[in-house]
Design an enzyme around this catalytic site. Structure first.
Site, short mmCIF file in Angstrom:
data_model
loop_
_atom_site.label_atom_id
_atom_site.label_comp_id
_atom_site.label_asym_id
_atom_site.label_seq_id
_atom_site.Cartn_x
_atom_site.Cartn_y
_atom_site.Cartn_z
N ARG A 102 19.69 65.01 116.23
CA ARG A 102 19.77 64.31 114.98
C ARG A 102 19.95 65.05 113.92
NH1 ARG A 102 15.69 59.37 113.16
NH2 ARG A 102 17.08 58.48 114.73
N HIS A 129 25.45 56.05 114.26
CA HIS A 129 24.27 56.14 115.14
C HIS A 129 24.44 55.42 116.24
CE1 HIS A 129 20.02 56.45 116.15
NE2 HIS A 129 19.46 55.71 115.28
N GLN A 132 22.02 53.71 118.58
CA GLN A 132 21.36 52.55 118.09
C GLN A 132 22.18 51.31 118.75
OE1 GLN A 132 18.19 52.25 116.28
NE2 GLN A 132 18.73 49.88 116.54
N ASP A 224 19.08 47.10 107.25
CA ASP A 224 18.54 48.79 107.27
C ASP A 224 17.78 49.04 106.10
OD1 ASP A 224 18.26 51.38 108.20
OD2 ASP A 224 20.31 51.88 108.14
N CYS A 264 17.06 48.02 112.69
CA CYS A 264 17.23 49.44 113.50
C CYS A 264 15.49 50.06 113.39
CB CYS A 264 18.03 50.08 112.94
SG CYS A 264 18.19 50.74 111.38
N ARG A 292 15.64 50.43 123.18
CA ARG A 292 16.38 51.74 122.94
C ARG A 292 15.97 52.46 124.13
NH1 ARG A 292 16.87 53.76 117.87
NH2 ARG A 292 18.01 55.45 118.93
N1 CP Z 1 16.08 53.34 114.63
C1 CP Z 1 15.86 54.72 114.86
O1 CP Z 1 16.57 55.37 115.11
O2 CP Z 1 14.63 55.00 114.48
P1 CP Z 1 13.79 56.58 114.28
O3 CP Z 1 14.39 57.16 113.12
O4 CP Z 1 12.53 56.32 114.36
O5 CP Z 1 14.45 57.12 115.57
N1 NVA Z 2 20.34 54.32 107.60
C1 NVA Z 2 18.93 55.04 108.26
C2 NVA Z 2 18.87 54.82 109.59
C3 NVA Z 2 17.48 55.30 110.25
C4 NVA Z 2 17.29 54.87 111.74
C5 NVA Z 2 18.84 56.61 107.86
O1 NVA Z 2 19.87 57.40 107.93
O2 NVA Z 2 17.93 57.06 107.50
#
Ligand code: CP
Ligand code: NVA
Length: 315
Positions: A102, A129, A132, A224, A264, A292
């Site tokens: 990440r 993502h 997801q 989101d 999400c 997930r």
């Molecule tokens: N939806 C998602 O990726 O959640 P987290 O940021 O908690 O991993």
């Molecule tokens: N768009 C959000 C998604 C989190 C899962 C972010 O990038 O923070």
């Protein structure tokens, strides 16, 4: 040929993605049958940003498949700063089979993937993502049975999560409308890719700034956060730009009566969605979160499952 990395939905065919979703169902139904699927494989979990769902799904998932995990944050390795991305990747591949990453910069993932033999999995970048999206389409198919002639309405920022969902919808043949404020539309390159795919699957990709038009007759309404991780400095201007894009009960009423609400997560209740919507019977956000786990396990198994190997004597 077996693919090494899972960085973008764009690199995977509809058939391959449906195979991952099918495997996700099998893992959900009979988890014990997969308890040694990745026995003694080793996976790094590199998280430059916070995470609940992705971290738990991959760490627990890998362990339930018999693999070992090493969790590394920026405080440990400072990706690209303490030493080069190339050197980090060349070290990791000596010990491990895969890295779930990440990161803020999508280019880091591409660089790691092209550096060597380590499988790289995108656990959220600024651009996509994909993990997801796979989990979410598992949930959508569980609920709707088919995506053909169904409408997905995205309401919010046209960034990472939107990109992966739009690409996957197009590949699987679901109509997709992205409702965003001006200047927050999905990336032009991703939209063009999605439209090419949608032509093949006879689906539509629509961009609009009008929530009323965008949500009308939708089967799925998805939102989101307005301020993604890393954008905190722009919080005030983003809140201002998105203020008319909150998913409320009255907006949900424009969708089909059977429409489902998805997010999400994490949710900023009172910003992109009201409590009334996220806590309503139409909301399936926690089923999404649960799925997930199975879908991230399916991604790991797809990438890392070994073909039957010969012994040291080559037999
Ligand atoms: N939806 C998602 O990726 O959640 P987290 O940021 O908690 O991993
Ligand atoms: N768009 C959000 C998604 C989190 C899962 C972010 O990038 O923070």
């Amino acid at each position: 040929m077996k693919k090494k990395d899972f960085i973008s939905i764009a690199n995977w065919s509809a058939k391959e993605l449906l195979d991952i979703i099918t495997l996700s169902y099998r893992i959900k139904k009979t988890p014990h049958r997969f308890s040694s699927a990745l026995k003694d494989r080793a996976i790094a979990l590199i998280f430059e940003k916070q995470s609940l769902r992705t971290h738990v799904a991959f760490e627990l998932g890998a362990k339930q498949l018999g693999a070992h995990t090493v969790y590394l944050t920026n405080a440990d390795i400072s990706l690209g700063k303490r030493e080069s991305i190339y050197d980090v990747t060349k070290n990791l591949e000596r010990w491990l089979d895969a890295a779930v990453v990440r990161t803020y910069d999508h280019k880091y993932l591409e660089q790691m993937a092209s550096t060597g033999k380590l499988s790289i999995i995108n656990a959220l970048s600024d651009f996509e993502h994909p993990c997801q999206a796979v989990g979410d389409f598992m949930t959508i198919l569980e609920k709707l049975k088919t995506v053909k002639k169904k409408k997905f309405a995205w309401v919010g920022d046209g960034n990472n999560v939107c990109h992966s969902l739009m690409l996957l919808a197009a590949k699987l043949g679901m109509d997709f409308t992205a409702v965003t404020p001006e200047k927050f539309e999905p990336d032009t390159f991703v939209t063009t890719l999605a439209r090419d795919e949608a032509q093949r699957t006879k689906a539509s990709i629509v961009l609009t700034n009008d929530p009323t038009e965008g949500v009308r007759n939708a089967d799925i309404v998805y939102t989101d956060v307005w301020v993604s991780m890393g954008e905190e400095a722009h919080r005030d201007e983003k809140i201002k730009a998105f203020v008319n894009y909150q998913v409320t009960t009255s907006l949900m009423k424009l969708a089909k009566p059977t429409a489902l609400f998805m997010h999400c997560l994490p949710a900023h209740r009172g910003e992109e969605v009201t409590d009334e919507v996220i806590d309503s019977p139409q909301s399936i956000v926690f089923e999404q979160a649960e799925n997930r786990l199975y879908s991230q396990k399916a991604i790991l198994v797809t990438l890392l499952r070994k073909k039957k190997t010969s012994n040291i004597a080559g037999e």
